[in-house]
Design a protein around this motif. Sequence first.
Motif, PDB file in Angstrom:
ATOM      1  N   LYS A 151      -5.860  35.731  -6.348  1.00 19.22           N
ATOM      2  CA  LYS A 151      -4.697  35.070  -6.947  1.00 19.22           C
ATOM      3  C   LYS A 151      -3.629  34.739  -5.915  1.00 19.22           C
ATOM      4  CE  LYS A 151      -5.346  37.041 -11.566  1.00 19.22           C
ATOM      5  NZ  LYS A 151      -5.717  35.763 -12.184  1.00 19.22           N
ATOM      6  N   ARG A 180      -4.558  33.620  -2.761  1.00 18.44           N
ATOM      7  CA  ARG A 180      -5.240  32.873  -1.709  1.00 18.44           C
ATOM      8  C   ARG A 180      -4.464  31.617  -1.293  1.00 18.44           C
ATOM      9  NH1 ARG A 180      -7.967  33.406   2.578  1.00 18.44           N
ATOM     10  NH2 ARG A 180      -9.016  35.144   1.511  1.00 18.44           N
ATOM     11  N   LYS A 181      -3.896  30.878  -2.245  1.00 15.18           N
ATOM     12  CA  LYS A 181      -3.206  29.623  -1.910  1.00 15.18           C
ATOM     13  C   LYS A 181      -1.983  29.867  -1.037  1.00 15.18           C
ATOM     14  CE  LYS A 181      -4.656  26.903  -5.932  1.00 15.18           C
ATOM     15  NZ  LYS A 181      -4.216  26.149  -7.135  1.00 15.18           N
ATOM     16  N   GLN A 182      -1.347  31.008  -1.212  1.00 17.56           N
ATOM     17  CA  GLN A 182      -0.141  31.306  -0.436  1.00 17.56           C
ATOM     18  C   GLN A 182      -0.414  32.259   0.725  1.00 17.56           C
ATOM     19  OE1 GLN A 182       2.482  32.328  -4.014  1.00 17.56           O
ATOM     20  NE2 GLN A 182       3.910  31.151  -2.748  1.00 17.56           N
ATOM     21  N   ALA A 186      -6.281  29.688   7.669  1.00 18.68           N
ATOM     22  CA  ALA A 186      -5.047  30.291   7.178  1.00 18.68           C
ATOM     23  C   ALA A 186      -4.064  30.525   8.325  1.00 18.68           C
ATOM     24  CB  ALA A 186      -5.358  31.606   6.466  1.00 18.68           C
ATOM     25  N   LYS A 200      -2.616  27.148   9.361  1.00 15.99           N
ATOM     26  CA  LYS A 200      -1.624  26.678   8.390  1.00 15.99           C
ATOM     27  C   LYS A 200      -0.318  27.467   8.496  1.00 15.99           C
ATOM     28  CE  LYS A 200      -4.383  24.626   4.691  1.00 15.99           C
ATOM     29  NZ  LYS A 200      -4.692  24.667   3.232  1.00 15.99           N
TER      30      LYS A 200
END
Length: 562
Positions: free
Chosen positions: A516, A518-520, A552, A555
Amino acid sequence: MSTTITKIKTFGVAIPPATASIKLLTGSAVLNLLNDEAFLDGWNRLNNACPWATVFQHPSFVATWYRVYENDWLPVLIKGEQAGKLTGLLTLAMDKKGLITGAGANQAEYQVWITADANDEAFIKNALQVLRRTFPRKKVLLKYVPAGVSLVFTKKDPVFKKRCFVKTSPQPVMLIDEAHFTSELKKKNRREKINRLKKMGELSFERITGFNRFVGVFDELALQSDFRKGAMYNKVAFKTDPWRKKFLLLLFQQNILHTTLLKINDKIVSANVSIGDNRQLHLQGINSFDAAYARYSPGIIHFLMLGKLLAQEGATVFDLTPGADGYKETLATDYSVAHTLSIGNNYHGFTNRLKTGLNNYLKNAATSIGIKRDVFKKGQRSYILLRGKCMHMARQGVASFFALFFNKLKSTRKTSKCWVVCKGFATSGLLNCRRDDLHHLLQYDQQGSWYSRQEFLADAMDRFTAGGHCYSWAEDGRLLACVWIASAPAENTAYKFVHETEGFIISLSALYCNPKGRKQFPLFLRSLGNVLALDNPHSSFYLLTDRNEDRAFEKAGFYRLQ
């Protein structure tokens, strides 16, 4: 509900009504009886007269527990009277699965009946007969029965011999001797650890007597306790039991708790909340320490300082309670015994004897081939962790298991990578990245993860003990990401990047990200970089990791040294 027996056939012997009256009450009948001042007065007198009674049989403890837990446990009380006088009492409770245990359940360290006559077995035998008639197929578990209580009937009486099983456990105690504790604190290794703690700030030992002060520190103590016991026993009592805090606060108001803190400045390093009176205390309540200070043995230091304080307060015994914990063996100055009494059907007694016999055989076999006791204990703990692991993976389902298995295989292909973090990147919108936050770690979600909660917490405890520090991010009651770093910056010479780097290399390990989050996750890494940059004097520093998270890290604004 109440059941009155004025004539009980026990082993073929009728007990005349004039001699004994046994009455069993449950539910609201018990709670109503707790408002009867005459009954409470008789209870107090009986408790004072009983040679083995503990604080866990005192009406203040039992009545408080009954009231707090009335929605979760069915109160069961059996009283014996003769000529209108209370002569025997057994306070019990039944959980929603039908197990009958002593009132207080796992918060009552000693569970036993009380009588004025030390040699009287008539009351308990009659009480158990009444209990069996009322609840014919329920198991009864009393853990622990103190030393000095007659259990002859469990071995000699044909009615109880096959249905009862008694397991004896050592009960370590600290006899309170101020000179002994002073000497222990002066030992070289303890003196060194105390000096290291003092270098971090003002080291102080505090006895809490004010209720508001106790309330103010309670949540921190509960957090430390859950983390420690979650790692060791997979039990997080305060997180799973919504009534435990209320119960202990009520006990404090009745002067049943003895609370002390070991602090560095205002930081609580360790705490002990014991139950008892001015004469004897029991290790039951809260026993905790901040895992970030584990390498300094704050718990042992705390107990030794507590021993000195108890000597000054006039106490004679600190009961470390039954259990195979290593720290109890370190602290114990004497031993007694306590017993676990379980009562069921004939099959129950047989299986318990078989299980205990097998366990003793394995221990003796291990000793005979040179395996030391502490090694055997570690093997048992490893087995418990493995069993928990298997159960955890079984709950994941077949598809999830194979997905996790293949992800685990991928993660084993490790290649060290060095990422450059340059100061001056944008700091707006960063996440709240916390250091050594136990609350975050207890919010670990084992669903969909290779590691069970106990494995995760046990690994965290080991890392804290080794001097590591954890940086974490959590939201909405769930740990979303965390990473561990060593207690000090790594030496450049340890890595192949020595010629390309200046400044500090920080080694990252155990990098975790919940699906939950992963996107951040890149934002978490950037937030981590910002926190680490605050204490770094160089314009840039380096993060070393063996995780395959290149995208990651890129980014996050870091670039990799090739």
